[in-house]
Each structure stands twice: as structure tokens, then as C-alpha cells.
Design a protein around this motif. Structure first.
Motif, PDB file in Angstrom:
ATOM      1  N   SER A 198     -59.060 108.111 -72.987  1.00 13.15           N
ATOM      2  CA  SER A 198     -59.924 108.588 -74.083  1.00 13.15           C
ATOM      3  C   SER A 198     -59.204 109.583 -74.990  1.00 13.15           C
ATOM      4  O   SER A 198     -59.689 110.680 -75.257  1.00 13.15           O
ATOM      5  CB  SER A 198     -61.214 109.202 -73.530  1.00 13.15           C
ATOM      6  N   THR A 199     -58.015 109.183 -75.442  1.00 13.02           N
ATOM      7  CA  THR A 199     -57.389 109.846 -76.583  1.00 13.02           C
ATOM      8  C   THR A 199     -57.745 108.986 -77.792  1.00 13.02           C
ATOM      9  O   THR A 199     -58.760 108.302 -77.789  1.00 13.02           O
ATOM     10  CB  THR A 199     -55.864 109.930 -76.379  1.00 13.02           C
ATOM     11  N   TYR A 200     -56.888 108.958 -78.809  1.00 13.61           N
ATOM     12  CA  TYR A 200     -57.143 108.054 -79.937  1.00 13.61           C
ATOM     13  C   TYR A 200     -56.615 106.650 -79.659  1.00 13.61           C
ATOM     14  O   TYR A 200     -56.739 105.764 -80.505  1.00 13.61           O
ATOM     15  CB  TYR A 200     -56.462 108.589 -81.199  1.00 13.61           C
ATOM     16  N   ILE A 201     -56.014 106.428 -78.475  1.00 16.03           N
ATOM     17  CA  ILE A 201     -55.362 105.154 -78.221  1.00 16.03           C
ATOM     18  C   ILE A 201     -56.351 103.995 -78.226  1.00 16.03           C
ATOM     19  O   ILE A 201     -56.013 102.875 -78.591  1.00 16.03           O
ATOM     20  CB  ILE A 201     -54.565 105.201 -76.890  1.00 16.03           C
ATOM     21  N   ASN A 202     -57.578 104.257 -77.807  1.00 21.80           N
ATOM     22  CA  ASN A 202     -58.595 103.216 -77.826  1.00 21.80           C
ATOM     23  C   ASN A 202     -59.594 103.521 -78.943  1.00 21.80           C
ATOM     24  O   ASN A 202     -60.346 104.483 -78.860  1.00 21.80           O
ATOM     25  CB  ASN A 202     -59.315 103.153 -76.470  1.00 21.80           C
ATOM     26  N   PRO A 203     -59.624 102.718 -80.002  1.00 22.35           N
ATOM     27  CA  PRO A 203     -60.495 103.035 -81.144  1.00 22.35           C
ATOM     28  C   PRO A 203     -61.979 102.940 -80.829  1.00 22.35           C
ATOM     29  O   PRO A 203     -62.806 103.536 -81.523  1.00 22.35           O
ATOM     30  CB  PRO A 203     -60.095 101.990 -82.196  1.00 22.35           C
ATOM     31  N   TYR A 204     -62.328 102.213 -79.779  1.00 22.42           N
ATOM     32  CA  TYR A 204     -63.749 102.008 -79.472  1.00 22.42           C
ATOM     33  C   TYR A 204     -64.354 103.208 -78.753  1.00 22.42           C
ATOM     34  O   TYR A 204     -65.546 103.505 -78.916  1.00 22.42           O
ATOM     35  CB  TYR A 204     -63.921 100.733 -78.636  1.00 22.42           C
ATOM     36  N   THR A 205     -63.562 103.895 -77.931  1.00 23.38           N
ATOM     37  CA  THR A 205     -64.109 105.035 -77.191  1.00 23.38           C
ATOM     38  C   THR A 205     -64.533 106.158 -78.126  1.00 23.38           C
ATOM     39  O   THR A 205     -65.521 106.846 -77.858  1.00 23.38           O
ATOM     40  CB  THR A 205     -63.084 105.553 -76.160  1.00 23.38           C
ATOM     41  N   VAL A 206     -63.793 106.345 -79.224  1.00 23.99           N
ATOM     42  CA  VAL A 206     -64.133 107.407 -80.179  1.00 23.99           C
ATOM     43  C   VAL A 206     -65.530 107.189 -80.759  1.00 23.99           C
ATOM     44  O   VAL A 206     -66.235 108.138 -81.100  1.00 23.99           O
ATOM     45  CB  VAL A 206     -63.085 107.487 -81.304  1.00 23.99           C
ATOM     46  N   GLU A 207     -65.940 105.921 -80.859  1.00 25.67           N
ATOM     47  CA  GLU A 207     -67.261 105.620 -81.401  1.00 25.67           C
ATOM     48  C   GLU A 207     -68.381 106.167 -80.505  1.00 25.67           C
ATOM     49  O   GLU A 207     -69.454 106.521 -80.983  1.00 25.67           O
ATOM     50  CB  GLU A 207     -67.418 104.107 -81.586  1.00 25.67           C
ATOM     51  N   GLY A 208     -68.121 106.233 -79.214  1.00 25.56           N
ATOM     52  CA  GLY A 208     -69.104 106.834 -78.324  1.00 25.56           C
ATOM     53  C   GLY A 208     -69.277 108.319 -78.587  1.00 25.56           C
ATOM     54  O   GLY A 208     -70.384 108.863 -78.498  1.00 25.56           O
ATOM     55  N   ASP A 209     -68.177 108.984 -78.944  1.00 26.58           N
ATOM     56  CA  ASP A 209     -68.228 110.415 -79.208  1.00 26.58           C
ATOM     57  C   ASP A 209     -69.091 110.755 -80.421  1.00 26.58           C
ATOM     58  O   ASP A 209     -69.684 111.833 -80.477  1.00 26.58           O
ATOM     59  CB  ASP A 209     -66.806 110.955 -79.437  1.00 26.58           C
ATOM     60  N   LYS A 210     -69.169 109.865 -81.391  1.00 28.36           N
ATOM     61  CA  LYS A 210     -69.905 110.204 -82.617  1.00 28.36           C
ATOM     62  C   LYS A 210     -71.406 110.310 -82.384  1.00 28.36           C
ATOM     63  O   LYS A 210     -72.124 110.900 -83.199  1.00 28.36           O
ATOM     64  CB  LYS A 210     -69.604 109.196 -83.727  1.00 28.36           C
ATOM     65  N   THR A 211     -71.889 109.781 -81.234  1.00 28.73           N
ATOM     66  CA  THR A 211     -73.324 109.873 -80.975  1.00 28.73           C
ATOM     67  C   THR A 211     -73.773 111.318 -80.755  1.00 28.73           C
ATOM     68  O   THR A 211     -74.965 111.615 -80.867  1.00 28.73           O
ATOM     69  CB  THR A 211     -73.713 109.013 -79.752  1.00 28.73           C
ATOM     70  N   VAL A 212     -72.827 112.225 -80.447  1.00 27.90           N
ATOM     71  CA  VAL A 212     -73.165 113.649 -80.354  1.00 27.90           C
ATOM     72  C   VAL A 212     -73.743 114.131 -81.684  1.00 27.90           C
ATOM     73  O   VAL A 212     -74.715 114.897 -81.719  1.00 27.90           O
ATOM     74  CB  VAL A 212     -71.928 114.490 -79.977  1.00 27.90           C
ATOM     75  N   ALA A 213     -73.153 113.673 -82.789  1.00 20.88           N
ATOM     76  CA  ALA A 213     -73.625 114.085 -84.117  1.00 20.88           C
ATOM     77  C   ALA A 213     -75.048 113.605 -84.374  1.00 20.88           C
ATOM     78  O   ALA A 213     -75.889 114.359 -84.895  1.00 20.88           O
ATOM     79  CB  ALA A 213     -72.687 113.550 -85.192  1.00 20.88           C
TER      80      ALA A 213
END
Length: 405
Positions: free
Chosen positions: A198-213
Motif C-alpha cells: 500500500s504505497t503508490y505502487i498499486n493504483p487501486y489501493t489509493v482509491e480506498g483511502d479517498k473514502t476517508v474524505a
């Protein structure tokens, strides 16, 4: 909000949706690119749903078929007022330690492994300082996927115990997080495993993080002035920033928050570069820190730090560096005055709020959200280590209680 492509954050070249980790043109970071965003009315309809997981926002996430969603009920963590530790500001803790495996990593893991399933993966691999590996292992167990985890040999026994409970194939690596990262990258390239690091290496995992917003908008009913995020490489900060930008594009909000990163002084390659206004260099001279969850040396993927600093600058935010004494102080104080037992990494976001207020950067009456990313039980060995600082009486009979008052 149809997902049809990946886009490079540096050269903007478009690539197809598949198990890609770097831009094939310039080697930079990829992000999911959507054909369109829902309009304001459509998003407001999403908000009316009674679903209490991040998949409430499934229309905003890169999974095409709902049958591929792998969920443990992640998301919708409480927003807790912190009125005692900094009474002069409007401070809240986003309780990410209440996710299913006790850290925020369940957000990126749920989305990342759901996409991996949709793309046909049967084995997932992850480099981790502990929490990400634990999280991926839990979701892999639910789907009966093989899960390979590489962690530093000094990883907390609490996290190792969780990994073993979920049946992960645990591999201890000599060195730091970057050694784990590069080993898993080679492993996935050679065997075609899905890389859920879960660094930037997988573009899909970052999408999960945006749900915090999205959740903060629902809980706060406005945009906080500041959001503070513990930083290893920065995808959580990037995801939250992206989520708020999407809300603004849809006409839901008018202003954006200022994003703040926080790192430990003993391993702070991104923060040091931010303070010196230069490109990020890997932390070859790093040392152990209480905040092991953000001790990322960035060896071979320094560009991740550059992208994080770009986003912080764009938001008008800041970066905070905490000493070991400052981390220890806030970690010990948070449960005593707010009833929140976080691991040191998670407590750093509250320590950063205090430091910014003391330095006059955060002003009185500003609204601040600190993302408290992991539970204190992740590192039970630390409690034992500092037990000598705590006066715990021993009693064997009722009369002994009088002597302990």
C-alpha cells in the motif's frame, strides 16, 4: 463513474486497466482515471444509503462487478472530539484504529484485493511494516487466496501474531521496509502475483483511502481547515486529498483542506526534503523509531515522496517532524487524557497538531482532524518496555486496597 484506464501522474499518458504498477512511458506513478464523476444530485443520493462500510461509495471506486467485492465491514470509523489534549482548537481524531484489523490499511486492502480478484488473481503479496500485511492477510483469508507477506525482522509481536492467525506466509527480511518493498516487487514481477503493497505502487489501493474524505464530509458537514496524516510514502494523504477534490468537482464543497504530513525524525526522507525544498533522497542513514509504521526508507522509489510533497504544497499544507521524545510523550498522553490507545505511529498525527499549534501555524479556533491510523494493541511490547514508568500496585487481599490509595 466508469473506470476504463490508468493515468500517469507525471506525464499524463494513458494506460489500460490491468495489473500495472508503473507508467510504461516514464516509469512514474499511476492513478485510476474515471470517465466522469457523478453529479451533485447523484452523490447526495449515495449519502442517503444506510450502508455502513466504505462500499457505500462503490460507485466512486474501481470495481466493476459487485460480486467481486471483498469486505469485512471496513470504513465509517468514528470522528472523536479531542477536547482535553488541545482545548484551544477544534481537534478531532478520526478513529481508523477501529477498522476490522485495527488499522486504516483495511480501506486500501479491501479495494485493492477486490480489484485483484476481478483481474483473476489467486495469490497476493505485500511488503509491510506490519499493518498492511495483517490487513491483506485477513482479506485474502476471507477469499481463500494465497497471501505472501514480507516484513522487517523486528516487527512487533502483536502484528506478527495477527499475520499468523490469518494464515499468511510470513517472511522476515533483514533490513528495513524498503528491503521488503523491493523483494516483493521482484517476486510479483517474476511470478505475476498481485502486489498489494500500500504505497503508490498499486493504483487501486489509493482509491480506498479517498473514502476517508467522503466520510469526513458526512461527519463534519463542512471541510476541516487541516487534516494531519502519518506518512510512510503518502498514499493515505493522496487518497484523502483526491476524495476532497472529487467532492469539489461535483459541487458538494467549495473549499479544500490543508494537508499535513508527519514523520519521525529518525526516518524522515520526505519531510526533510519538504523542509529543504528539494527532491527526496532515500534515507540510507535511518535509525529505529517508535513510529515503525512510517519508517520507510524509500530506497528505489523516491518519486513517491516527491509526489506526496507536491500534493502537500498544492494544498497549502505543511510537514511536521517529531523526535522520539515527542512521539513517546504523545503516545503515553493520548490514552490518559482522551481514552484513545493508539500505536505510536497513529499518535503522531495528534502530536503534529500540538506542535503546529505551539509553533503558531495552526491558529486558535481552527478545525483540525488527525487520522489516528492504528490501535495500541498492535505493539503490546512497547507497553511492557515502558512499564517501569507506570506505578502499578500489587494487591492480594482487601486490606491492601487501602494502602494503594
Amino acid at each position: 463513474m466508469k473506470t476504463t484506464k490508468l493515468k500517469c501522474v507525471k506525464c499524463s499518458k494513458i494506460q489500460p486497466l490491468h495489473n500495472s504498477y508503473f507508467c510504461s512511458f516514464c516509469g512514474s506513478i499511476l492513478k485510476v482515471d474515471y470517465d466522469y464523476l457523478p453529479d451533485k444530485k447523484s452523490f447526495e443520493k449515495i449519502l442517503l444509503s444506510n450502508e455502513r462500510s466504505l462500499w457505500k461509495y462503490k460507485d466512486m471506486l474501481p470495481v466493476k462487478n459487485e460480486s467481486n467485492i471483498i469486505s469485512l465491514g471496513e470504513g465509517f470509523t468514528p470522528l472523536v472530539p479531542l477536547k482535553n489534549i488541545l482545548p484551544d482548537i477544534e481537534l478531532y481524531g478520526k478513529a481508523e484504529y477501529l477498522n476490522p484489523t485495527a488499522s486504516f490499511k483495511d480501506r486500501p486492502s479491501s479495494v485493492g484485493i477486490s480489484v485483484a480478484k476481478e483481474q483473476g488473481a489467486t495469490t497476493v503479496a505485500v511488503a509491510s511494516s506490519g499493518n498492511a500485511g495483517v490487513s491483506v492477510a485477513a482479506y485474502a483469508a476471507k477469499e481463500k487466496m494465497r497471501c505472501i507477506v514480507c516484513i522487517p525482522k523486528n516487527t512487533s509481536i502483536g502484528k506478527v501474531s495477527q499475520l499468523l492467525a490469518y494464515g499468511a506466509e510470513v517472511n522476515f527480511v533483514n533490513g528495513g521496509y524498503s528491503d521488503c518493498f523491493n523483494l516483493v516487487s521482484q517476486l510479483c514481477e517474476k511470478f505475476g502475483y498481485a502486489n498489494l503493497t500500500s504505497t503508490y505502487i498499486n493504483p487501486y489501493t489509493v482509491e480506498g483511502d479517498k473514502t476517508v474524505a467522503y466520510e469526513l464530509y458526512e461527519q463534519f458537514q463542512e471541510v476541516p481547515d487541516w487534516i494531519i496524516v502519518p506518512i510512510g510514502t503518502g498514499p493515505l494523504l493522496a487518497g484523502v486529498w483526491r476524495g476532497f477534490n472529487e467532492l469539489k468537482e461535483m459541487g458538494i464543497i467549495q473549499k479544500l483542506p490543508r494537508m499535513v504530513g508527519v514523520q519521525a525524525k529518525n526516518c524522515s526522507p520526505i519531510a526533510q526534503a519538504y523542509k529543504e525544498n528539494r527532491e527526496v533522497h532515500s534515507a540510507l542513514d535511518w535509525s529505529e523509531t517508535l513510529a515503525g509504521g512510517i519508517a520507510d526508507q524509500l530506497v528505489g522509489y523516491e518519486q513517491d515522496g516527491d509526489y506526496t510533497n507536491y500534493l502537500i504544497n498544492k494544498s497549502g499544507g505543511d510537514f511536521v517532524i517529531l523526535s522520539e521524545d515527542e512521539i513517546l510523550d504523545i503516545w503515553k498522553k493520548l490514552p490518559l487524557v482522551e481514552g484513545i490507545f493508539a500505536e505510536p505511529t497513529g499518535a503522531c498525527s495528534v502530536g503534529a497538531a500540538k506542535k503546529l499549534f505551539d509553533d503558531g501555524i495552526i491558529k486558535k479556533d481552527d478545525s483540525v482532524v488527525s487520522l489516528i491510523t492504528g490501535h495500541g494493541l498492535k505493539a503490546p511490547d512497547l507497553v511492557e518496555k515502558f512499564m517501569n514508568d507506570i506505578n502499578i500496585p500489587t494487591v492480594s487481599k482487601i486490606d491492601d486496597f487501602n494502602n494503594t490509595k
